[in-house]
Motif scaffolding. Structure first.
Motif, PDB file in Angstrom:
ATOM      1  N   THR A  30       0.649  -1.305  -0.428  1.00 37.51           N
ATOM      2  CA  THR A  30       0.010   0.264  -0.016  1.00 37.51           C
ATOM      3  C   THR A  30       0.235   1.228  -0.155  1.00 37.51           C
ATOM      4  O   THR A  30       0.736   2.032  -1.609  1.00 37.51           O
ATOM      5  N   GLY A  47       2.460   1.939  -3.760  1.00 40.68           N
ATOM      6  CA  GLY A  47       1.769   2.593  -4.437  1.00 40.68           C
ATOM      7  C   GLY A  47       0.647   1.289  -4.709  1.00 40.68           C
ATOM      8  O   GLY A  47       0.713   2.251  -6.009  1.00 40.68           O
ATOM      9  N   THR A  51      -1.144  -1.270  -6.769  1.00 37.52           N
ATOM     10  CA  THR A  51      -2.700  -1.214  -7.032  1.00 37.52           C
ATOM     11  C   THR A  51      -3.065  -2.436  -7.397  1.00 37.52           C
ATOM     12  O   THR A  51      -2.741  -3.310  -7.705  1.00 37.52           O
TER      13      THR A  51
END
Length: 86
Positions: free
Chosen positions: A34, A37, A39
């Protein structure tokens, strides 16, 4: 120590996923993904990364495939680079 972990995995194939150590590592990895970054389905990605660190996998790579620790580390680095888009 790796032999003991591998033996435990044989006796209870999903048992390691219930251990406090696995859950802690998984939660830590989710936080790192997380923060980085990343996804997508982070829960799946965390489990997929941790699967590569299972005792049975590492013993197979070292003893039967004769992978060096440097080769294993390079492969894990490549997995992470791909995940992070590096």
């Amino acid at each position: 120590q790796a032999d003991l972990h591998a033996l435990a995995e044989l006796r209870e194939p999903t048992g390691r996923h219930q251990s406090g150590a696995y859950r802690t590592a998984r939660m830590h990895l989710l936080g790192l993904l997380t923060s980085a970054g990343v996804t997508g389905d982070l829960e799946y990605l965390a489990d997929a990364l941790l699967a590569n660190l299972a005792a049975g996998v590492l013993l197979h790579q070292r003893r039967e495939l004769h992978f060096s620790t440097a080769r294993i580390k390079a492969g894990l680095d490549r997995l992470l680079d791909g995940m992070l888009g590096s």
